[in-house]
Design a protein around this motif. Structure first.
Motif, PDB file in Angstrom:
ATOM      1  N   VAL B 189      38.235  49.695  40.067  1.00  0.00           N
ATOM      2  CA  VAL B 189      38.766  49.701  41.434  1.00  0.00           C
ATOM      3  C   VAL B 189      39.051  48.261  41.891  1.00  0.00           C
ATOM      4  N   MET B 190      38.252  47.317  41.389  1.00  0.00           N
ATOM      5  CA  MET B 190      38.396  45.919  41.807  1.00  0.00           C
ATOM      6  C   MET B 190      39.552  45.193  41.106  1.00  0.00           C
ATOM      7  N   GLY B 191      40.135  45.812  40.070  1.00  0.00           N
ATOM      8  CA  GLY B 191      41.152  45.109  39.281  1.00  0.00           C
ATOM      9  C   GLY B 191      42.564  45.292  39.830  1.00  0.00           C
ATOM     10  N   SER B 192      43.327  44.204  39.852  1.00  0.00           N
ATOM     11  CA  SER B 192      44.680  44.281  40.432  1.00  0.00           C
ATOM     12  C   SER B 192      45.612  45.188  39.619  1.00  0.00           C
ATOM     13  N   TYR B 193      45.475  45.184  38.274  1.00  0.00           N
ATOM     14  CA  TYR B 193      46.348  46.038  37.455  1.00  0.00           C
ATOM     15  C   TYR B 193      46.052  47.519  37.686  1.00  0.00           C
ATOM     16  N   TRP B 194      44.767  47.826  37.894  1.00  0.00           N
ATOM     17  CA  TRP B 194      44.405  49.224  38.163  1.00  0.00           C
ATOM     18  C   TRP B 194      44.892  49.610  39.555  1.00  0.00           C
ATOM     19  N   GLN B 195      44.826  48.634  40.490  1.00  0.00           N
ATOM     20  CA  GLN B 195      45.275  48.934  41.860  1.00  0.00           C
ATOM     21  C   GLN B 195      46.785  49.188  41.905  1.00  0.00           C
ATOM     22  N   ASP B 196      47.552  48.386  41.132  1.00  0.00           N
ATOM     23  CA  ASP B 196      49.008  48.595  41.211  1.00  0.00           C
ATOM     24  C   ASP B 196      49.495  49.632  40.173  1.00  0.00           C
ATOM     25  N   GLY B 197      48.544  50.291  39.511  1.00  0.00           N
ATOM     26  CA  GLY B 197      48.904  51.420  38.640  1.00  0.00           C
ATOM     27  C   GLY B 197      49.545  51.037  37.313  1.00  0.00           C
ATOM     28  N   THR B 198      49.357  49.782  36.862  1.00  0.00           N
ATOM     29  CA  THR B 198      49.999  49.376  35.594  1.00  0.00           C
ATOM     30  C   THR B 198      48.989  49.046  34.485  1.00  0.00           C
ATOM     31  N   ALA B 199      47.691  49.252  34.747  1.00  0.00           N
ATOM     32  CA  ALA B 199      46.665  48.849  33.765  1.00  0.00           C
ATOM     33  C   ALA B 199      46.879  49.504  32.410  1.00  0.00           C
ATOM     34  N   VAL B 200      47.262  50.778  32.408  1.00  0.00           N
ATOM     35  CA  VAL B 200      47.437  51.495  31.138  1.00  0.00           C
ATOM     36  C   VAL B 200      48.557  50.856  30.311  1.00  0.00           C
ATOM     37  N   TYR B 201      49.602  50.345  31.005  1.00  0.00           N
ATOM     38  CA  TYR B 201      50.694  49.654  30.301  1.00  0.00           C
ATOM     39  C   TYR B 201      50.145  48.466  29.513  1.00  0.00           C
ATOM     40  N   TYR B 202      49.294  47.638  30.166  1.00  0.00           N
ATOM     41  CA  TYR B 202      48.757  46.446  29.486  1.00  0.00           C
ATOM     42  C   TYR B 202      47.874  46.848  28.298  1.00  0.00           C
ATOM     43  N   ALA B 203      47.058  47.876  28.506  1.00  0.00           N
ATOM     44  CA  ALA B 203      46.166  48.305  27.416  1.00  0.00           C
ATOM     45  C   ALA B 203      46.989  48.813  26.219  1.00  0.00           C
ATOM     46  N   LEU B 204      48.037  49.582  26.512  1.00  0.00           N
ATOM     47  CA  LEU B 204      48.856  50.134  25.416  1.00  0.00           C
ATOM     48  C   LEU B 204      49.683  49.062  24.721  1.00  0.00           C
ATOM     49  N   ARG B 205      49.903  47.948  25.430  1.00  0.00           N
ATOM     50  CA  ARG B 205      50.768  46.899  24.882  1.00  0.00           C
ATOM     51  C   ARG B 205      50.001  45.924  23.984  1.00  0.00           C
ATOM     52  N   LEU B 206      48.662  45.991  24.020  1.00  0.00           N
ATOM     53  CA  LEU B 206      47.882  45.095  23.146  1.00  0.00           C
ATOM     54  C   LEU B 206      48.156  45.456  21.690  1.00  0.00           C
ATOM     55  N   HIS B 207      48.443  44.457  20.889  1.00  0.00           N
ATOM     56  CA  HIS B 207      48.920  44.792  19.535  1.00  0.00           C
ATOM     57  C   HIS B 207      47.879  45.496  18.679  1.00  0.00           C
ATOM     58  N   GLU B 208      46.601  45.323  18.995  1.00  0.00           N
ATOM     59  CA  GLU B 208      45.586  46.013  18.196  1.00  0.00           C
ATOM     60  C   GLU B 208      45.560  47.520  18.493  1.00  0.00           C
ATOM     61  N   PHE B 209      46.127  47.919  19.645  1.00  0.00           N
ATOM     62  CA  PHE B 209      46.146  49.343  19.998  1.00  0.00           C
ATOM     63  C   PHE B 209      47.525  49.974  19.827  1.00  0.00           C
ATOM     64  N   TYR B 210      48.507  49.151  19.555  1.00  0.00           N
ATOM     65  CA  TYR B 210      49.897  49.599  19.579  1.00  0.00           C
ATOM     66  C   TYR B 210      50.193  50.663  18.521  1.00  0.00           C
ATOM     67  N   TRP B 211      50.812  51.745  18.952  1.00  0.00           N
ATOM     68  CA  TRP B 211      51.246  52.813  18.051  1.00  0.00           C
ATOM     69  C   TRP B 211      52.768  52.857  18.138  1.00  0.00           C
TER      70      TRP B 211
END
Lengths: 204, 319
Positions: B189-211
């Motif tokens: 709740v305290m994170g700006s990426y989670w607040q603006d609804g884009t956190a999942v984009y950053y997590a999916l974009r990390l190359h170690e998780f990229y599919w």
């Protein structure tokens, strides 16, 4: 008389156990809260208790997921027999080679080697001197192993690693090419092609 | 009131969940160590990337572990193979009180030998194995079952004390998983990426998780990125409130299980997801598992019914 003693013993046991559980989770909850005055007041005993057996951190992509892709590049001083001198090889990305199989086969043992690359890159960039030292030592170990594979059968004198941190663009710029991403680098400088002294000492 | 609480406490509860957790944890660790069998020396050996010197210099919580006894490669090999044998015994439910203790000691040792490869899931596993040492995890799915005494009047004082300890231990496992979700949700709740609804984009974009092909498609669906980001926070923060409700708990569990299946595939975090789903098995009581068994039986009967009717239909056709 004995029955009564047993009964009271059991009652005490029940309250001791459930009371203990209540206290343990009250302390765990306090330990997990962000910094606050109450936590600050009891920080020393709280951390002493929690970090012995119960250390934990559940931030899990919080407050924000990391927005940087870290990777490692490697070069080495390799003996060139034809020119009779040590030559410096071009930089090679060792993380990309580790990641590729993971992207194809999701359950892949390379994931743990990759974890080591990322942890080493992260520690190497840390402000703490101790973390940076551990990060450098890990990078040296990784570099020695990788160099042995990449320049198989050749004489290697020294290895050098460059940690590369590429910043993921904001969502509205998600189509930006990776070549346009903001890049930061940190270089280890030349390191011996042999395990570090502290590692050998640890083995004794 | 007190007497009822004492009686309630003196009968072992959540036995099916505890046994299912044991089986799952044993399978998770076996898969993890067998997957890394070929590179074990690199990950935990004396010449590994996390050097023995690093291991000795890190404080390791001030507690000795098995790797403190020797730096030799032979000792490491013995520990590694012995751990696999212990895990097989634990999986089969052989003397689970003893094997449970050994699994904890060995896993604790491997965890601190190389903490660099351990994630949140393994941290949770370490804590839960500690609590589970005091629980009866061998009542079901075990070759040498630890059968609980059902009739409370026939129990000795020691048996009642062990039952209380079991109940406290399984409650600790349940509270721990609830705390994991709540803490993770509150910090998000305290994170700006989670607040603006884009956190999942950053997590999916990390190359170690990229599919390749899948993650790009997901992060290009704006509605999905925002929904997944806000949905994650909602599920995690609401989890403690939902899980104590007799009906809503099923929705809460379905929500987190779906979330973990998604994480397993899109972020390649299989072990993390598996550990989380396995831990949640303690949140259903024995009655819930019996109901599930009945549903499965009905489902099987239904399948048999359709299979038989299909056969009759074919038979008539042939005639």
């Amino acid at each position: 008389m004995l029955q009564k003693a047993k009964k009271y013993f059991l009652i005490s046991w029940v309250f001791l156990m459930w009371g203990g559980l209540l206290i343990h989770f009250a302390l765990t909850s306090l330990y997990l809260t962000p910094n606050n005055p109450l936590k600050e007041n009891v920080k020393f005993p709280l951390y002493f208790y929690m970090e012995s057996l119960f250390s934990q951190n559940w931030k899990l992509f919080a407050p924000n997921p990391t927005s940087q892709n870290a990777s490692l590049e490697l070069t080495a001083k390799v003996w060139d027999e034809s020119h009779r001198k040590w030559i410096v090889k071009d930089w090679v990305s060792i993380t990309n080679e580790t990641i590729r199989p993971i992207q194809t086969y999701r359950l892949n043992k390379n994931a743990y080697i990759l974890d080591l690359h990322l942890k080493a890159a992260d520690k190497f960039r840390s402000d703490s001197l101790e973390s940076e030292r551990i990060g450098r030592q890990m990078l040296q170990s990784i570099a020695i192993r990788e160099a042995k594979e990449i320049w198989k059968g050749q004489r290697i004198k020294a290895v050098r690693v460059r940690a590369v941190y590429a910043t993921i663009p904001p969502y509205e710029k998600r189509d930006q090419k990776s070549s346009e991403w903001r890049i930061e680098r940190k270089d280890t400088g030349w390191m011996d092609y042999s395990p570090q002294k502290d590692q050998k000492e640890g083995m004794k | 009131m007190i007497q009822r609480f004492i009686e309630w406490s003196s009968k072992e509860r959540l036995l099916i969940g505890a046994s299912l957790i044991r089986v799952q944890f044993a399978l998770i660790l076996l898969t993890f160590f067998i997957l890394n069998y070929g590179q074990r020396d690199l990950l935990w050996g004396p010449d590994g990337i996390w050097s023995y010197g690093n291991f000795l210099s890190s404080h390791n919580n001030g507690i000795l572990n098995l790797f403190h006894f020797s730096a030799s490669n032979l000792f490491f090999e013995i520990l590694f193979h012995l751990f696999i044998v212990i895990l097989v015994l634990y999986l089969l439910g052989i003397r689970t009180r003893l094997t449970g203790l050994l699994v904890f000691i060995f896993f604790w040792s491997f965890y601190y030998r190389n903490p660099a490869i351990m994630n949140g899931g393994m941290n949770l596993l370490r804590l839960e194995l500690l609590y589970l040492m005091f629980a009866n995890t061998g009542a079901y799915l075990a070759l040498t079952p630890e059968k609980p005494v059902r009739d409370i009047m026939k129990k000795s004082l020691l048996e009642k004390m062990i039952a209380v300890l079991h109940n406290v231990a399984v409650m600790a496992v349940a509270l721990q998983i609830i705390l994991v979700y709540f803490t993770a949700g509150i910090y998000k709740v305290m994170g700006s990426y989670w607040q603006d609804g884009t956190a999942v984009y950053y997590a999916l974009r990390l190359h170690e998780f990229y599919w390749p092909g899948v993650n790009d498609w997901i992060w290009n669906q704006t509605w999905l990125v925002v929904l997944a980001s806000y949905g994650t926070i909602l599920i995690q923060v609401m989890f403690p409130a939902f899980i104590v409700h007799p009906k809503l708990k099923y929705f809460a569990l379905a929500g987190v299980v779906s979330m973990h299946i998604g994480i397993a595939f899109t972020m390649s975090l299989f072990f993390f997801s598996w550990i989380m789903i396995a831990s949640e098995m303690i949140l259903l009581n024995d009655e819930d598992y019996r109901k599930i068994k009945q549903w499965l039986r009905k489902l099987k009967e239904l399948a048999i019914y359709f299979r038989d009717h299909k056969l009759v239909f074919r038979y008539e056709e042939e005639k």
